[in-house]
Design an enzyme around this catalytic site. Sequence first.
Site, short mmCIF file in Angstrom:
data_model
loop_
_atom_site.label_atom_id
_atom_site.label_comp_id
_atom_site.label_asym_id
_atom_site.label_seq_id
_atom_site.Cartn_x
_atom_site.Cartn_y
_atom_site.Cartn_z
N CYS A 253 -15.23 -1.74 -5.56
CA CYS A 253 -16.53 -1.68 -4.89
C CYS A 253 -17.37 -0.59 -5.56
CB CYS A 253 -16.40 -1.45 -3.38
SG CYS A 253 -15.45 0.02 -2.93
N ASP B 258 -7.26 -4.61 -5.61
CA ASP B 258 -8.51 -4.07 -5.08
C ASP B 258 -8.42 -2.56 -5.28
OD1 ASP B 258 -10.87 -3.60 -3.75
OD2 ASP B 258 -10.04 -3.92 -1.75
N ASP C 148 0.85 -1.19 0.00
CA ASP C 148 0.00 0.00 0.00
C ASP C 148 0.88 1.23 0.00
OD1 ASP C 148 -3.16 0.35 0.36
OD2 ASP C 148 -2.15 2.09 1.22
#
Length: 403
Positions: free
Chosen positions: A354, A301, A256
């Site tokens: 998402c 993601d 990340d």
Amino acid sequence: MKLHRNLVFAVIDALDLIFTKGEYADKVIEKTLRRDKRWGSRDRGFIAETTYEMVRYKRLYAEIAEVKEPYSRSNLFRMWAVWAVLKGIELPDWKQIAPTPERRIKGKFDELSKIRKYRESIPDWLDALGEKALGEKLWTAEIAALNKQAHVVLRVNTLKTTKPKLKRELLDAGIVTEPIKGYLDALKLQERTNVFSSEPFKNGWFEVQDASSQLVGNFLDVKPGIRVVDACAGAGGKTLHLAALMENKGQLIALDIYDNKLKELKRRARRNGAHNIEPRAIESTKVIKKLYGSADRVLIDAPCTGLGVLRRNPDAKWKLRPEFLEKITKTQREILFSYSKMVKSGGKLAYVTCSILPEENEKQVFGFLKSEEGKDFNLIEEKHIYASKSGFDGFYMALMVKR
């Protein structure tokens, strides 16, 4: 329902921070609930649920109350009075909310409820975008579903316990759960409650994770002993699930750009008993290049608009701007084209968001597959998950294999 002045004032204070100061709703509510230790679970529930609902339906309530941004405290009380009237709550005799024309409120509600952008309380540009992207029928159903309160879903940590055992332990703590058909490690709460103070949570037996999000780990098809890279790990909700599916065997690299999120992941991993996770901050492109051609599985993601999770982040629709979509799709494309190089021959790549918008989802994947960077990948499977059909968050998943 008896209204307590201090609870209503807490809601108004929270709305002022969210609407006027631009603070995030979840952080504001978390901070507000710590204000008075005497508040019980019902008091806290009233503050949180009322605030979230008023954030969710801001446009509708403001239109009925005939107030415009920036909202004064007087405006916020008028909006709250609209909420109370529509809920059938008898208004108290307080100077802040008098007079309130109840009949006119109900009449305007009936009138505006016939128009989707008011009924579902969304900006004009977002309503037009959603209809163009999904078609009128699906968008109408989807935005209505995304305005419903999200279920609280737990993911059983199979590194430490089993679903039946966790279910019994929670029941002993007064928390009633039920399994969800088709979701292997999920338990849904029958009633909302604070699960974070329970012993099973402190012992790392479960994480709170939406049912749709739980599908990602299995979708990536991980196995014990392989090398997996979670390329946008954040605080590690999906990383922890991958560790459990790998049975703590093999290497799970969590990447990340935000080091503080990886520190939170380390803390959660200790509680979960997940020992095969190796957090690495992306401080430069060297971190990615060192992993080129080395991973059996890569999960991207990707950062996105988050339109699929509006139920739990209702303020996102007020913070989003049309220009952000253009910016985030560019970022997604850059991440997909670069991070996909970490997949080795025969390895698999999952691209996940998402969001429910094609621009962030299938259009990104098909653009990648047609590119020089994606020429060696084949699409194996694709999933569109809609809240209106599943009852859970909206998600998109694409699984590709490198030849």
